[in-house]
Design a protein around this motif. Structure first.
Motif, PDB file in Angstrom:
ATOM      1  N   ARG A   1       0.833  -1.208   0.000  1.00 23.05           N
ATOM      2  CA  ARG A   1       0.000   0.000   0.000  1.00 23.05           C
ATOM      3  C   ARG A   1       0.867   1.258   0.000  1.00 23.05           C
ATOM      4  O   ARG A   1       0.608   2.211  -0.734  1.00 23.05           O
ATOM      5  N   ILE A   2       1.909   1.259   0.812  1.00 25.11           N
ATOM      6  CA  ILE A   2       2.809   2.412   0.868  1.00 25.11           C
ATOM      7  C   ILE A   2       3.506   2.617  -0.473  1.00 25.11           C
ATOM      8  O   ILE A   2       3.649   3.747  -0.952  1.00 25.11           O
ATOM      9  N   GLU A   3       3.916   1.524  -1.094  1.00 26.76           N
ATOM     10  CA  GLU A   3       4.571   1.607  -2.403  1.00 26.76           C
ATOM     11  C   GLU A   3       3.613   2.143  -3.460  1.00 26.76           C
ATOM     12  O   GLU A   3       3.971   3.044  -4.241  1.00 26.76           O
ATOM     13  N   VAL A   4       2.401   1.626  -3.503  1.00 23.40           N
ATOM     14  CA  VAL A   4       1.421   2.040  -4.511  1.00 23.40           C
ATOM     15  C   VAL A   4       1.118   3.536  -4.400  1.00 23.40           C
ATOM     16  O   VAL A   4       1.040   4.250  -5.399  1.00 23.40           O
ATOM     17  N   ASN A   5       0.983   4.017  -3.168  1.00 24.30           N
ATOM     18  CA  ASN A   5       0.561   5.402  -2.947  1.00 24.30           C
ATOM     19  C   ASN A   5       1.707   6.364  -2.645  1.00 24.30           C
ATOM     20  O   ASN A   5       1.460   7.539  -2.347  1.00 24.30           O
ATOM     21  N   ALA A   6       2.948   5.847  -2.720  1.00 23.82           N
ATOM     22  CA  ALA A   6       4.135   6.680  -2.462  1.00 23.82           C
ATOM     23  C   ALA A   6       3.970   7.482  -1.169  1.00 23.82           C
ATOM     24  O   ALA A   6       4.272   8.671  -1.110  1.00 23.82           O
ATOM     25  N   GLU A   7       3.489   6.801  -0.124  1.00 23.77           N
ATOM     26  CA  GLU A   7       3.130   7.493   1.116  1.00 23.77           C
ATOM     27  C   GLU A   7       4.313   8.133   1.833  1.00 23.77           C
ATOM     28  O   GLU A   7       4.171   9.167   2.480  1.00 23.77           O
ATOM     29  N   LEU A   8       5.490   7.514   1.735  1.00 25.34           N
ATOM     30  CA  LEU A   8       6.644   8.050   2.452  1.00 25.34           C
ATOM     31  C   LEU A   8       7.527   8.922   1.572  1.00 25.34           C
ATOM     32  O   LEU A   8       8.385   9.646   2.079  1.00 25.34           O
ATOM     33  N   SER A   9       7.302   8.858   0.267  1.00 26.23           N
ATOM     34  CA  SER A   9       8.106   9.650  -0.664  1.00 26.23           C
ATOM     35  C   SER A   9       7.907  11.136  -0.408  1.00 26.23           C
ATOM     36  O   SER A   9       6.773  11.640  -0.420  1.00 26.23           O
ATOM     37  N   GLU A  10       8.976  11.833  -0.131  1.00 24.12           N
ATOM     38  CA  GLU A  10       8.982  13.287   0.073  1.00 24.12           C
ATOM     39  C   GLU A  10       8.101  13.735   1.247  1.00 24.12           C
ATOM     40  O   GLU A  10       7.720  14.902   1.328  1.00 24.12           O
ATOM     41  N   LEU A  11       7.790  12.802   2.169  1.00 24.29           N
ATOM     42  CA  LEU A  11       7.017  13.185   3.348  1.00 24.29           C
ATOM     43  C   LEU A  11       7.783  14.193   4.194  1.00 24.29           C
ATOM     44  O   LEU A  11       7.211  15.163   4.703  1.00 24.29           O
ATOM     45  N   ASP A  12       9.091  13.971   4.334  1.00 27.06           N
ATOM     46  CA  ASP A  12       9.896  14.896   5.129  1.00 27.06           C
ATOM     47  C   ASP A  12       9.877  16.304   4.540  1.00 27.06           C
ATOM     48  O   ASP A  12       9.737  17.302   5.262  1.00 27.06           O
ATOM     49  N   ALA A  13       9.994  16.394   3.218  1.00 23.15           N
ATOM     50  CA  ALA A  13       9.982  17.702   2.555  1.00 23.15           C
ATOM     51  C   ALA A  13       8.633  18.387   2.730  1.00 23.15           C
ATOM     52  O   ALA A  13       8.561  19.603   2.943  1.00 23.15           O
ATOM     53  N   ALA A  14       7.557  17.613   2.643  1.00 18.82           N
ATOM     54  CA  ALA A  14       6.214  18.182   2.789  1.00 18.82           C
ATOM     55  C   ALA A  14       5.987  18.700   4.196  1.00 18.82           C
ATOM     56  O   ALA A  14       5.451  19.798   4.389  1.00 18.82           O
ATOM     57  N   VAL A  15       6.400  17.920   5.206  1.00 20.52           N
ATOM     58  CA  VAL A  15       6.255  18.351   6.597  1.00 20.52           C
ATOM     59  C   VAL A  15       7.063  19.620   6.841  1.00 20.52           C
ATOM     60  O   VAL A  15       6.596  20.566   7.489  1.00 20.52           O
TER      61      VAL A  15
END
Length: 310
Positions: free
Chosen positions: A210-224
């Motif tokens: 699920r995380i891979e499909v939705n790129a949930e962790l990708s660029e999360l740090d930058a967004a926060v």
């Protein structure tokens, strides 16, 4: 199916945001609209910008929050793209940000969405059903090493190589097209003695895909980081995470934003020009109360971190 979702740590989030009636707030994960409803109720001349990747969530929320429509701007997009939308709307600074990360109850409970290992359904797992990549493609098209890496990195499963090998072996005979097929493969990848220790053996693999499909962790740090910097002085950001990978990113990003200098310890004079951006309100994450745990089992792994712009 009705879009239902019990908002996690609702009171703690609303208290943490310290909502001002004239303020501008961003809910990056609208979901069932529970958090957004309570924010909107407290606004007079203020504005709520509500994001969600799931168009069904937005349509359901529009009905639920109809009384407050004049104060809400809906955006069908990932909150990671919020800065561009805020620029488009002419919004420079925010009074508060709320991010309730992870998958919603509706998405888990709606078998047709293909998120759950407890209901047999087509493999999908897309939060945004307009995107191309699905769980079916990940499971059937990634090579064995890619699959093992995804399951280990995002599911933290020590049996990732065995699970990936069994997936590849199974799909050589027939494609894996349902959640039931995948769940059966994962279960059989575990030795019988370990299969049900620590809960359902499918949890980690399904989370990883699920995380891979939705790129949930990708660029999360930058967004926060970017959303924190968009706050007005005194504005708050509240983030709820549901697994260690998300929480680690949020914790680390907050810690970096709180630092006022990143020069080497022996540097006699600061030359980095780094300034403190936020102060962390709760050094330890807030967790759900005993009462909430009784009524909402999905709050069990939730952690809330709050920071304020300085």
């Amino acid at each position: 199916m009705e879009f239902k979702h019990i908002p996690v740590m609702l009171d703690e989030c609303i208290d943490g945001l310290q909502i001002r009636p004239e303020g501008i707030y961003l809910d990056g994960t609208l979901g069932g609209g529970g958090h957004s409803l309570q924010i909107a109720k407290r606004l007079t001349s203020g504005k709520l910008i509500a994001f969600d990747k799931d168009e069904q969530a937005i349509e359901a929320a529009k009905k639920k929050l109809a009384l407050y429509a004049d104060n809400i701007e809906y955006v069908h997009d990932d909150f990671k793209n919020a800065p561009a939308h805020l620029d488009r709307l002419g919004i420079d600074r925010l009074d508060g940000v709320l991010l309730d990360l992870g998958v919603s109850s509706y998405q888990l409970d709606n078998a047709a969405r293909g998120f759950s290992y407890q209901q047999d359904a087509p493999l999908d797992m897309r939060m945004d059903t307009s995107q191309a990549l699905t769980a079916k493609q990940v499971v059937n098209e990634y090579d064995e090493k890619q699959l093992a890496d995804v399951i280990y990195r995002y599911g933290e499963d020590r049996l990732s190589r065995r699970i990936a090998a069994n997936i590849v072996r199974y799909r050589a005979a027939e494609p894996i097209i349902t959640t039931g097929q995948l769940a059966d493969i994962v279960e059989k990848s575990y030795p019988a003695a370990l299969r049900w220790k620590g809960g359902n053996p499918c949890k980690r693999t399904f989370q990883a895909i699920r995380i891979e499909v939705n790129a949930e962790l990708s660029e999360l740090d930058a967004a926060v980081s970017e959303l924190s910097k968009r706050l007005k002085v005194g504005g708050r950001i509240c983030i709820i995470t549901f697994h260690s990978l998300e929480d680690r990113i949020v914790k680390t990003t907050f810690a970096e934003l709180e630092k006022s200098c990143i020069c080497p310890p022996r540097q006699p004079v600061c030359i980095c020009n780094k300034r403190q951006e936020i102060k962390i309100i709760n050094k330890k994450p807030i967790t759900a109360s005993g009462r909430e745990l009784t009524h909402n089992t999905r709050s069990q792994s939730a952690k809330l971190r709050i920071a304020e712009r300085v």
